[in-house]
Write a protein that holds these residues in place. Structure first.
Motif, short mmCIF file in Angstrom:
data_model
loop_
_atom_site.label_atom_id
_atom_site.label_comp_id
_atom_site.label_asym_id
_atom_site.label_seq_id
_atom_site.Cartn_x
_atom_site.Cartn_y
_atom_site.Cartn_z
N THR A 12 0.76 -1.27 -0.11
CA THR A 12 0.02 -0.09 -0.09
C THR A 12 0.85 1.28 0.00
N HIS A 13 1.92 1.14 0.14
CA HIS A 13 2.92 2.13 0.26
C HIS A 13 3.84 2.36 -0.88
N THR A 14 3.45 2.03 -2.04
CA THR A 14 4.12 2.03 -3.44
C THR A 14 3.44 2.18 -4.67
N ALA A 15 3.63 3.03 -5.58
CA ALA A 15 2.88 3.06 -6.81
C ALA A 15 3.32 1.74 -7.86
N ALA A 16 4.21 1.01 -7.41
CA ALA A 16 4.55 -0.33 -7.85
C ALA A 16 3.82 -1.37 -7.58
N ALA A 17 2.88 -1.33 -6.66
CA ALA A 17 2.03 -2.52 -6.21
C ALA A 17 1.36 -3.30 -7.28
N ALA A 92 13.82 4.57 -12.30
CA ALA A 92 13.56 4.88 -10.86
C ALA A 92 12.17 4.99 -10.60
N LEU A 93 11.72 4.31 -9.89
CA LEU A 93 10.24 4.92 -9.29
C LEU A 93 10.31 5.25 -7.60
N VAL A 94 10.21 6.40 -7.62
CA VAL A 94 10.53 6.80 -5.87
C VAL A 94 9.36 7.41 -5.55
N CYS A 98 10.03 11.10 0.36
CA CYS A 98 11.58 10.37 0.39
C CYS A 98 12.45 11.43 0.36
N VAL A 99 13.61 11.13 0.55
CA VAL A 99 14.84 11.86 0.35
C VAL A 99 15.84 11.02 -0.56
N VAL A 100 16.19 11.73 -1.44
CA VAL A 100 17.06 11.34 -2.43
C VAL A 100 18.32 12.28 -2.12
N GLY A 101 19.36 11.96 -1.46
CA GLY A 101 20.16 12.95 -0.95
C GLY A 101 21.55 13.15 -1.57
N ASN A 102 22.22 13.93 -1.07
CA ASN A 102 23.73 14.35 -1.60
C ASN A 102 24.59 13.35 -2.01
N SER A 103 24.93 13.31 -3.19
CA SER A 103 25.63 12.33 -4.05
C SER A 103 25.13 10.88 -3.99
N THR A 104 24.00 10.81 -3.99
CA THR A 104 23.25 9.60 -3.98
C THR A 104 23.15 8.94 -5.30
N GLU A 105 23.33 7.90 -5.81
CA GLU A 105 22.97 7.33 -7.11
C GLU A 105 21.88 6.34 -7.23
N LEU A 106 20.94 6.50 -8.12
CA LEU A 106 19.93 5.56 -7.98
C LEU A 106 19.79 4.91 -9.61
N LYS A 107 19.57 3.70 -9.65
CA LYS A 107 19.43 3.08 -11.06
C LYS A 107 18.72 1.67 -10.94
N ASN A 108 17.58 1.75 -11.61
CA ASN A 108 16.81 0.30 -11.66
C ASN A 108 16.46 0.25 -10.29
N VAL A 109 15.34 1.13 -9.66
CA VAL A 109 15.09 0.86 -8.18
C VAL A 109 13.63 1.11 -8.05
N ILE A 110 13.00 0.50 -7.17
CA ILE A 110 11.79 0.91 -6.41
C ILE A 110 11.81 1.37 -5.11
N TYR A 122 24.89 4.46 -2.95
CA TYR A 122 24.36 3.97 -4.34
C TYR A 122 23.48 2.79 -4.09
N VAL A 123 22.34 3.05 -4.93
CA VAL A 123 21.27 1.89 -4.79
C VAL A 123 20.88 1.54 -6.27
N GLY A 124 21.32 0.12 -6.57
CA GLY A 124 21.37 -0.17 -7.97
C GLY A 124 20.48 -1.67 -8.26
N ASP A 125 19.61 -1.66 -8.90
CA ASP A 125 18.98 -3.03 -8.91
C ASP A 125 18.48 -3.53 -7.64
N SER A 126 17.71 -2.70 -6.98
CA SER A 126 17.19 -2.90 -5.70
C SER A 126 15.90 -2.50 -5.32
N ILE A 127 15.15 -2.87 -4.20
CA ILE A 127 14.01 -2.54 -3.82
C ILE A 127 14.13 -2.12 -2.32
N LEU A 128 13.67 -0.78 -1.86
CA LEU A 128 13.58 -0.44 -0.60
C LEU A 128 12.33 -0.09 -0.07
#
Length: 221
Positions: A12-17, A92-94, A98-110, A122-128
């Motif tokens: 219920t806490h993601t548009a990727a449901a 990237a579906l954020v 949320c906070v996407v911060g200083n020098s943070t890199e996202l790739k293929n993530v939910i 660095y968060v790649g190919d991951s789900i948080l």
């Protein structure tokens, strides 16, 4: 050990449901993130979202600081902050808040709602999952050194084949990752667990646990 999608994550806490709902394990959604974002983005209301560049949709309440880069396909939800130096490489579906911060890199993530990746992550190919948090300098490693397919190791020695060459980590809801930790390919952290700073994590960590080091995992009292 239960690593199922619905055990780890509150959808219920993601548009990727819709993408995640039909999966047995959440990492099965990773190959479909880009296509899902394109379909979802095309259906977003222009009253709420603005397509600032091709295939990049930001909610109108997003707070975007100067000095970052966002590539599509990407959707960023309401009240999220994108701080200076953030590098969003696409797929990237954020979520919201949320906070996407200083020098943070996202790739293929939910990134579920209320997640913080605020400093040098660095968060790649991951789900948080919902309200998960990565401390400063915490990273996901998403490719094995020998380039073989990623497996998920269970505490008893059993391994789950994922069929994926690129797979970083799954964080269940309310997970805390300590500063400067490395989550090796195929790491899955159960809901409500915590990882000590400077940890090198591999395999699955049970829910409601404290990971101190390999072989030293205790339940939260």
């Amino acid at each position: 050990m239960e690593l199922g999608t619905h055990r780890l994550l509150d959808l219920t806490h993601t548009a990727a449901a819709p993408l995640l709902a039909g999966t047995e394990y959440p990492w099965q959604a990773l190959p479909g993130i880009g296509e899902f974002i394109l379909e979802l983005g095309a259906a977003l209301s222009g009253d709420d979202y603005e397509e600032i560049e091709e295939q990049v949709w930001l909610h109108k309440t997003v707070k975007r600081f100067p000095g970052n880069f966002i590539a599509g396909p990407c959707i960023i939800g309401p009240e999220t902050e994108v701080r200076p130096g953030a590098f969003i490489r696409g797929n990237a579906l954020v979520g919201a808040g949320c906070v996407v911060g200083n020098s943070t890199e996202l790739k293929n993530v939910i990134i579920f709602d209320s997640v913080q990746v605020p400093h040098y992550n660095y968060v790649g190919d991951s789900i948080l999952g919902f309200k998960s948090h990565m401390g400063a300098g915490a990273l996901t490693s998403n490719v094995k050194q020998d380039k073989s397919l990623v497996t998920v190791g269970l505490p008893g020695g059993e391994r789950i084949e994922t069929g994926l060459k690129k797979f970083g980590a799954i964080l269940g809801d309310h997970v805390e990752i300590g500063c400067n930790s490395v989550l090796n390919p195929g790491t899955v952290i159960g809901r409500g667990s915590r990882v000590y700073p400077l940890s090198m994590v591999r395999g699955a960590v049970p829910e409601n646990s404290i990971y101190k080091r390999a072989g030293d995992i205790t339940g939260i009292r």
